[in-house]
Design a protein around this motif. Structure first.
Motif, short mmCIF file in Angstrom:
data_model
loop_
_atom_site.label_atom_id
_atom_site.label_comp_id
_atom_site.label_asym_id
_atom_site.label_seq_id
_atom_site.Cartn_x
_atom_site.Cartn_y
_atom_site.Cartn_z
N VAL A 159 -18.37 75.22 51.26
CA VAL A 159 -19.09 74.09 51.84
C VAL A 159 -18.42 73.72 53.15
CG1 VAL A 159 -19.77 71.68 51.49
CG2 VAL A 159 -19.74 73.27 49.55
N PRO A 160 -19.13 73.76 54.27
CA PRO A 160 -18.49 73.51 55.57
C PRO A 160 -17.76 72.18 55.66
CG PRO A 160 -20.68 74.43 55.89
CD PRO A 160 -20.55 74.16 54.42
N ALA A 161 -18.26 71.16 54.98
CA ALA A 161 -17.66 69.83 55.10
C ALA A 161 -16.44 69.65 54.21
CB ALA A 161 -18.71 68.77 54.76
N ASN A 162 -16.17 70.62 53.32
CA ASN A 162 -15.11 70.40 52.33
C ASN A 162 -14.53 71.74 51.89
OD1 ASN A 162 -13.42 69.61 50.27
ND2 ASN A 162 -15.03 68.77 48.96
N THR A 163 -13.33 72.06 52.31
CA THR A 163 -12.73 73.35 51.96
C THR A 163 -12.38 73.43 50.48
OG1 THR A 163 -10.55 72.52 52.61
CG2 THR A 163 -11.78 73.78 54.26
N ASP A 164 -12.37 72.31 49.78
CA ASP A 164 -12.00 72.32 48.36
C ASP A 164 -13.19 72.58 47.43
OD1 ASP A 164 -9.31 71.86 48.77
OD2 ASP A 164 -9.52 69.67 48.73
N GLU A 165 -14.40 72.51 47.95
CA GLU A 165 -15.60 72.70 47.12
C GLU A 165 -16.10 74.14 47.28
OE1 GLU A 165 -20.19 71.00 46.73
OE2 GLU A 165 -18.68 69.85 47.85
N LEU A 166 -16.06 74.89 46.20
CA LEU A 166 -16.43 76.30 46.22
C LEU A 166 -17.30 76.63 45.01
CD1 LEU A 166 -12.87 77.71 46.87
CD2 LEU A 166 -14.72 77.78 48.54
N TYR A 167 -18.13 77.68 45.18
CA TYR A 167 -18.98 78.16 44.11
C TYR A 167 -18.82 79.67 44.00
CZ TYR A 167 -21.14 73.58 44.63
OH TYR A 167 -21.36 72.23 44.70
N GLY A 168 -18.94 80.17 42.78
CA GLY A 168 -18.88 81.61 42.55
C GLY A 168 -20.06 82.07 41.72
N ALA A 169 -20.62 83.22 42.10
CA ALA A 169 -21.69 83.84 41.32
C ALA A 169 -21.09 84.97 40.50
CB ALA A 169 -22.79 84.38 42.24
N ILE A 170 -21.20 84.85 39.18
CA ILE A 170 -20.58 85.81 38.28
C ILE A 170 -21.65 86.66 37.61
CG2 ILE A 170 -18.96 86.12 36.37
CD1 ILE A 170 -17.79 84.55 38.69
N GLU A 171 -21.49 87.98 37.70
CA GLU A 171 -22.40 88.88 37.02
C GLU A 171 -22.26 88.69 35.50
OE1 GLU A 171 -23.51 93.58 37.19
OE2 GLU A 171 -21.42 93.00 36.98
N VAL A 172 -23.38 88.41 34.83
CA VAL A 172 -23.39 88.07 33.40
C VAL A 172 -22.34 87.00 33.11
CG1 VAL A 172 -23.60 89.00 31.08
CG2 VAL A 172 -24.02 90.48 33.01
N GLY A 173 -22.37 85.94 33.91
CA GLY A 173 -21.41 84.86 33.71
C GLY A 173 -21.85 83.55 34.32
N GLY A 174 -22.95 83.55 35.09
CA GLY A 174 -23.46 82.31 35.64
C GLY A 174 -22.79 81.88 36.92
N ILE A 175 -22.91 80.59 37.23
CA ILE A 175 -22.33 79.99 38.43
C ILE A 175 -21.15 79.13 38.02
CG2 ILE A 175 -22.73 78.48 40.41
CD1 ILE A 175 -24.30 81.05 40.60
N ILE A 176 -20.04 79.28 38.76
CA ILE A 176 -18.86 78.45 38.52
C ILE A 176 -18.58 77.62 39.77
CG2 ILE A 176 -17.88 80.02 36.82
CD1 ILE A 176 -15.95 81.02 38.98
N ARG A 177 -17.85 76.51 39.58
CA ARG A 177 -17.58 75.58 40.69
C ARG A 177 -16.17 75.04 40.59
NH1 ARG A 177 -20.94 70.19 40.28
NH2 ARG A 177 -19.44 69.87 38.58
N THR A 178 -15.54 74.86 41.76
CA THR A 178 -14.29 74.12 41.84
C THR A 178 -14.43 73.04 42.90
OG1 THR A 178 -11.91 74.25 42.30
CG2 THR A 178 -13.33 75.76 43.52
N LEU A 179 -13.82 71.89 42.66
CA LEU A 179 -13.82 70.79 43.63
C LEU A 179 -12.42 70.49 44.16
CD1 LEU A 179 -16.31 68.39 41.80
CD2 LEU A 179 -16.80 69.98 43.68
#
Length: 349
Positions: A159-179
């Motif tokens: 996320v351009p406004a926040n280096t701490d907010e990230l998302y990951g796309a996991i094959e057969v695992g869904g979406i994960i997030r860190t804040l």
């Protein structure tokens, strides 16, 4: 090439060949480069591992001569547009790299997504790396030990406004997030699991145009959240297969025009046709694009020139490549050399 030539507008297109790492699957190899206006593809390899399987390519947003690629032996880096390569010193386990990201706010912050759902972070442009503690669970599928082991991190979004907010796309695992920059992760796919389809995710994008909006793409099509991934709704795309779904493989926001998003797709993983979808309102509504060409397989590659965003390219899994200099209105054919198949990654800059 030198940085000076790069700043004078020299543009290269990179295409990586790879394949699935499941037992019995064929894995293609090779990294190709084409200079814009040249139409000749060069096979790169000086310093890369033997038969490199290239599943990720990332061009430095400020120095286009610097390129990172993900291989079966970790990430490699070039400082001369790919003429020479060196192995990046990541304390990994020798697993394949499936995704690479320069953070959109700070290009010194980098991420590498691996097989077995491992993620590594660098805060100094790729010199030193540390493994992030990714360990999240949800019913039936897990990236922790046991059960159905979630496979690979196919895309990481910042996320351009926040280096701490990230998302990951996991094959057969869904979406994960860190804040918090990767110290703690949450699984955002609770409630979606019926079978592997809705959690087999191939890409994720955190909208610049619509803060809080996140798009996830995968085997079952596209899902959209307006609250940073807490809740999701299916996005209606033209159905392309017998399940009434659309297999989506790549999602990209146009540099400098974040309301415009493109998706590369097809009927299935190994289908006989591919399509492009485009949104002009930040991912709310989507149209199938009449490109004027007919891909003979699912589109796997999608890339934009950060310095000249009207320059864009797409590629089919079978090695067809097309380029546009007018934001996708008209296209030119740039096929890879005979026998170059299984396109898994693409970048332009």
């Amino acid at each position: 090439m030198t940085t000076e030539k790069s700043s004078n507008g020299k543009c290269f297109v990179y295409v990586g060949l790879a394949g699935e790492t499941a037992p019995g699957r064929v894995i293609a190899s090779g990294l190709y480069r084409m200079a814009k206006g040249d139409d000749r593809w060069d096979l790169l390899g000086n310093g890369l591992p033997g038969s490199p399987a290239i599943r990720a390519i990332a061009i430095h947003p400020e120095r286009s001569n610097t390129v990172f690629v993900g291989t079966q032996d970790g990430p490699y880096r070039t400082e001369d547009h790919g003429d020479h390569w060196e192995k990046v010193n990541v304390p990994d386990h020798g697993l394949p790299v499936w995704s690479l990201l320069f953070h959109p706010r700070d290009p010194n912050v980098m991420f590498a997504g691996y097989e077995s759902s491992e993620i590594y972070r660098s805060d100094d442009g790729g010199e030193r790396w540390q493994q992030l503690p990714v360990s999240v669970r949800f019913p039936e599928v897990t990236v922790g030990p046991g059960a159905n082991l979630a496979k690979r991190v196919l895309q990481i979004a910042g996320v351009p406004a926040n280096t701490d907010e990230l998302y990951g796309a996991i094959e057969v695992g869904g979406i994960i997030r860190t804040l918090d920059g990767g110290e703690h992760w949450e699984q955002l796919s609770h409630g979606q699991y019926v079978n592997d389809d809705p959690v087999d995710m191939h890409g994720v994008l955190a909208s610049t145009f619509r803060p809080g909006s996140v798009l996830g793409i995968g085997r079952a099509g596209m899902f959209r959240s307006t609250d940073k991934g807490d809740h999701w709704a299916r996005v209606q795309l033209d159905p392309l297969n017998e399940k009434g779904q659309t297999y989506c493989r790549q999602i990209r926001e146009v540099p400098g025009d974040p309301k415009t998003i493109w998706v590369a797709a097809g009927a299935n993983f190994m289908s006989d046709h591919g399509v492009l979808f485009r949104s002009r309102d930040g991912g709310v509504s989507w149209d199938r694009v009449d490109t004027g060409f007919q891909p003979n397989s699912t589109l796997f590659g999608l890339a934009f020139n950060e310095r000249h965003p009207s320059d864009m390219y797409c590629a089919s899994n079978n090695g067809q490549v097309w380029g546009s200099s007018d934001s996708g209105e008209t296209w030119t054919d740039h096929p890879l050399p005979e026998g170059a198949r299984q396109v898994y990654s693409m970048a332009c800059g």
